[in-house]
Scaffold this motif. Structure first.
Motif, PDB file in Angstrom:
ATOM      1  N   UNK A 105       0.840  -1.200   0.000  1.00  0.00           N
ATOM      2  CA  UNK A 105       0.000   0.000   0.000  1.00  0.00           C
ATOM      3  C   UNK A 105       0.876   1.252   0.000  1.00  0.00           C
ATOM      4  N   UNK A 106       0.498   2.232  -0.809  1.00  0.00           N
ATOM      5  CA  UNK A 106       1.252   3.473  -0.881  1.00  0.00           C
ATOM      6  C   UNK A 106       1.137   4.236   0.428  1.00  0.00           C
ATOM      7  N   UNK A 107       2.290   4.573   1.012  1.00  0.00           N
ATOM      8  CA  UNK A 107       2.291   5.269   2.303  1.00  0.00           C
ATOM      9  C   UNK A 107       1.683   6.661   2.200  1.00  0.00           C
ATOM     10  N   UNK A 108       1.626   7.233   1.013  1.00  0.00           N
ATOM     11  CA  UNK A 108       1.062   8.568   0.808  1.00  0.00           C
ATOM     12  C   UNK A 108      -0.305   8.460   0.127  1.00  0.00           C
ATOM     13  N   UNK A 109      -1.076   7.441   0.527  1.00  0.00           N
ATOM     14  CA  UNK A 109      -2.345   7.178  -0.155  1.00  0.00           C
ATOM     15  C   UNK A 109      -3.428   8.209   0.157  1.00  0.00           C
ATOM     16  N   UNK A 110      -3.397   8.800   1.357  1.00  0.00           N
ATOM     17  CA  UNK A 110      -4.383   9.830   1.680  1.00  0.00           C
ATOM     18  C   UNK A 110      -4.120  11.076   0.841  1.00  0.00           C
ATOM     19  N   UNK A 111      -5.192  11.682   0.321  1.00  0.00           N
ATOM     20  CA  UNK A 111      -5.014  12.831  -0.564  1.00  0.00           C
ATOM     21  C   UNK A 111      -4.448  14.029   0.183  1.00  0.00           C
ATOM     22  N   UNK A 112      -4.931  14.241   1.404  1.00  0.00           N
ATOM     23  CA  UNK A 112      -4.498  15.388   2.211  1.00  0.00           C
ATOM     24  C   UNK A 112      -3.991  14.872   3.555  1.00  0.00           C
ATOM     25  N   UNK A 113      -2.810  15.287   3.997  1.00  0.00           N
ATOM     26  CA  UNK A 113      -2.280  14.808   5.281  1.00  0.00           C
ATOM     27  C   UNK A 113      -3.033  15.414   6.459  1.00  0.00           C
ATOM     28  N   UNK A 114      -2.956  14.749   7.573  1.00  0.00           N
ATOM     29  CA  UNK A 114      -3.600  15.219   8.797  1.00  0.00           C
ATOM     30  C   UNK A 114      -2.988  16.542   9.258  1.00  0.00           C
ATOM     31  N   UNK A 115      -3.827  17.509   9.615  1.00  0.00           N
ATOM     32  CA  UNK A 115      -3.347  18.843  10.006  1.00  0.00           C
ATOM     33  C   UNK A 115      -2.465  18.784  11.245  1.00  0.00           C
ATOM     34  N   UNK A 116      -2.818  17.920  12.203  1.00  0.00           N
ATOM     35  CA  UNK A 116      -2.000  17.802  13.407  1.00  0.00           C
ATOM     36  C   UNK A 116      -0.612  17.271  13.067  1.00  0.00           C
ATOM     37  N   UNK A 117      -0.559  16.351  12.095  1.00  0.00           N
ATOM     38  CA  UNK A 117       0.730  15.797  11.679  1.00  0.00           C
ATOM     39  C   UNK A 117       1.579  16.886  11.029  1.00  0.00           C
ATOM     40  N   UNK A 118       0.959  17.720  10.222  1.00  0.00           N
ATOM     41  CA  UNK A 118       1.689  18.815   9.572  1.00  0.00           C
ATOM     42  C   UNK A 118       2.234  19.779  10.620  1.00  0.00           C
ATOM     43  N   UNK A 119       1.421  20.095  11.609  1.00  0.00           N
ATOM     44  CA  UNK A 119       1.867  21.006  12.676  1.00  0.00           C
ATOM     45  C   UNK A 119       3.047  20.417  13.429  1.00  0.00           C
ATOM     46  N   UNK A 120       3.016  19.106  13.659  1.00  0.00           N
ATOM     47  CA  UNK A 120       4.123  18.445  14.344  1.00  0.00           C
ATOM     48  C   UNK A 120       5.389  18.492  13.494  1.00  0.00           C
TER      49      UNK A 120
END
Length: 638
Positions: free
Chosen positions: A1-16
């Motif tokens: 499975x592609x690790x970047x399968x979600x179209x948009x990353x989680x906002x909390x993850x981006x903030x981290x």
């Protein structure tokens, strides 16, 4: 499975990640300032790419030995401070130790990334080789039926290397859609702006070679993620061009090429760490560094196991060449290891399959044969990386290309402890009419400088068969050397085959072809010149002169049992199709000096480049034919 399968990353993850980006930049500056050396500028431009990849790709500490993990190859290995800061902050190892011991003698945290560091897949630093290594890993996924992805991060200045062009063409030809390339495009290199040093049109070049291309802001985590997400849907290999800023987030470092490889002074560090909003704790790491012991680290990484079994021997009775025996051995090895349609084996070629005798393998096992074209530098690195992934890897070439032209690639393979089986034909003066540009007469001399390589020069087709089948099931790097001409099958004095079906090759052995007590001369014939030396033995015997003849197939090794048996000889004579100052004669001379051996030594072999002509004529010119060898021995005994 592609690790970047979600179209948009989680906002909390981006903030981290945004929080960690600042932290990592401070750690880069701590490392390089404490060590008083290193490359902070490029590390700070690549850091956001590294954080995104190691945070989302299918790789973590518990999976670093999982065959199904994603692979991340950092080609511009000088950005090691960026790699170490990310891996340390993500829990792969103790970050404080990495900061304090960066570039310290004995530490695993070397100046350029090495496989000893958990999370690092390939040791790099010789620019231009990372994409080739990535191709090898991507091929491994295909051969094992795995769906892991391979990410290769490179610098923009590095793109000037010709090997990258070779790797691009190969990746596109074989449709390595599980391969994603990211270029940290900060427009700077050691000498200044890349457009002035050597202009390139990266998007156009990659597109022309068959890659899909994506452009991103290399400091926007959302945009970086978007690039990897789109790459995962592509039907071809992808290049992501990430626009970045050298020294990002420190005002006086941004876009300043001198910080490519220049650490900060303590005063500059104080200013920079304040801009990043972090504590100036430099003295703590300086004190910790002073307390660390200088102790060489031990290798902790292991290659993926290669599940191959040995093939049954063939016995040749008719005259043929060693390279044909090599080609047949590959077929036997493949047949023995093909199970349920899966063959964990690859044979690589550089437009010479008919000459190096891998063409029959190509016909019978096309899915396991890879034609790299006239691209030896790429093929060498790719083969080395592929061999670490649980794939039995043979790369075949002419000696002058597989040895001389790609020495740097072989050296990096050796540093990475690959498991490559490099099989070079057309070596020595036996190449004949092709002339001095193609006479590889330095293979022993060059590869004695690579500690992890073993060199084998089989004497005839029967020994060649056993050598190839033995190295297939042996760990480590091997160079197998063959000539061009057809050879008589070596036979014992009673007429039986010298290397019969029951014979098994053992690395380091010296084989007695003719031996008796009380003689004054022992000949040590390297490789296929054993047959010539036996002819010289026969000529001498008719004249009432007895000599010993030994076959040496491992010119970097000493068989002490043979030397002890012949220590009372007046002369040891080495005969080899190799420069006489750097071949087996040098190995033997070193042994003699260390042991205080009184026997005298004569090394027969070319003293310089030869000329174009029939190989038999060239041997006669160099005194390497039976008449020349026997004549030299008679002159010694007079």
């Amino acid at each position: 499975m592609n690790a970047f399968s979600e179209k948009v990353p989680d906002s909390k993850k981006i903030a981290e990640l945004e929080r960690l980006a600042k932290k990592c930049r401070g750690d880069i500056l701590r490392m390089t300032t404490v060590a008083k050396s290193g490359h902070p500028g490029g590390s700070m431009s690549s850091i956001d790419i590294y954080l995104t990849l190691w945070s989302f790709a299918d790789i973590c500490l518990r999976k670093i030995k999982d065959p199904g993990r994603d692979r991340i190859v950092v080609s511009h290995g000088h950005t090691s401070p960026g790699v170490y800061s990310v891996l340390g902050n993500l829990g792969f190892f103790d970050l404080q130790t990495a900061i304090a011991s960066f570039r310290l003698a004995g530490s695993i945290f070397e100046g350029h990334v090495e496989r000893e560091v958990p999370g690092v897949e390939w040791g790099t630093g010789n620019l231009g080789q990372g994409l080739s290594a990535g191709c090898g890993m991507a091929l491994a996924a295909r051969l094992t039926g795995s769906d892991f992805r391979v990410y290769v991060i490179m610098g923009d200045g590095e793109q000037q290397k010709g090997q990258i062009s070779e790797a691009r063409r190969f990746a596109a030809k074989y449709g390595l859609r599980n391969l994603t390339v990211v270029i940290d495009c900060n427009h700077l290199q050691i000498s200044g702006n890349t457009a002035e040093v050597m202009p390139q049109r990266l998007i156009d070049e990659y597109k022309a070679d068959g890659f899909e291309t994506i452009e991103i802001d290399g400091h926007s985590f959302r945009d970086i993620y978007r690039g990897f997400h789109e790459a995962g849907k592509a039907r071809a290999p992808v290049m992501i061009l990430a626009h970045t800023v050298m020294g990002k987030m420190v005002s006086f470092m941004e876009n300043q090429h001198q910080y490519h490889g220049k650490p900060l002074t303590e005063e500059e560090f104080s200013r920079a760490i304040a801009e990043l909003g972090q504590e100036n704790d430099l003295n703590l790491f300086q004190k910790k560094r002073e307390q660390l012991l200088l102790k060489r680290h031990q290798n902790t990484f292991t290659n993926q196991p290669c599940p191959v079994i040995s093939a049954e021997p063939r016995v040749y009775s008719e005259k043929t060449d060693n390279r044909s025996a090599y080609g047949n051995a590959l077929l036997d090895i493949a047949a023995a290891n093909l199970r349920n349609g899966v063959l964990p084996m690859a044979v690589l070629d550089c437009d010479l399959a008919g000459s190096v005798k891998t063409d029959e393998f190509m016909k019978k096992y096309p899915a396991n044969f890879f034609q790299a074209g006239i691209q030896e530098h790429h093929a060498a690195t790719m083969a080395g990386a592929l061999s670490t992934q649980g794939i039995l890897t043979f790369w075949s070439d002419f000696g002058v290309f597989g040895v001389d032209e790609t020495y740097n690639q072989a050296r990096l393979n050796d540093i990475n402890q690959s498991e490559l089986k490099l099989c070079c034909t057309h070596c020595g003066l036996d190449v004949g009419e092709d002339g001095k540009t193609h006479h590889c007469i330095d293979y022993v001399g060059l590869f004695r400088n690579l500690p992890g390589f073993k060199v084998v020069v089989p004497a005839d087709p029967n020994q060649t068969d056993r050598v190839i089948k033995e190295i297939a099931v042996s760990k480590g790097n091997f160079l197998a050397v063959m000539g061009r001409s057809k050879l008589e099958i070596l036979k014992r004095e009673d007429g039986t085959v010298q290397f019969p079906e029951k014979y098994r090759f053992k690395y380091g052995e010296t084989v007695a072809l003719r031996e008796e007590k009380g003689v004054q001369v022992s000949i040590f014939a390297v490789g296929q010149l054993a047959g010539v030396c036996l002819k010289a033995w026969s000529m001498l015997k008719k004249e009432g002169i007895s000599v010993n003849v030994f076959s040496v197939s491992c010119p970097l090794s000493i068989d002490e049992s043979v030397l002890e048996r012949t220590a009372d000889n007046s002369w040891w004579i080495t005969v080899e199709d190799h420069l006489n100052q750097s071949g087996f004669g040098s190995t033997l001379a070193r042994y003699m000096a260390a042991k205080g051996v009184k026997t005298r030594l004569l090394c027969l072999g070319p003293e310089n480049y030869s000329v174009s002509g029939d190989s038999g004529d060239l041997y006669r010119m160099e005194g390497l034919d039976a008449i020349g060898i026997s004549g030299k021995i008679k002159s010694l005994l007079c």
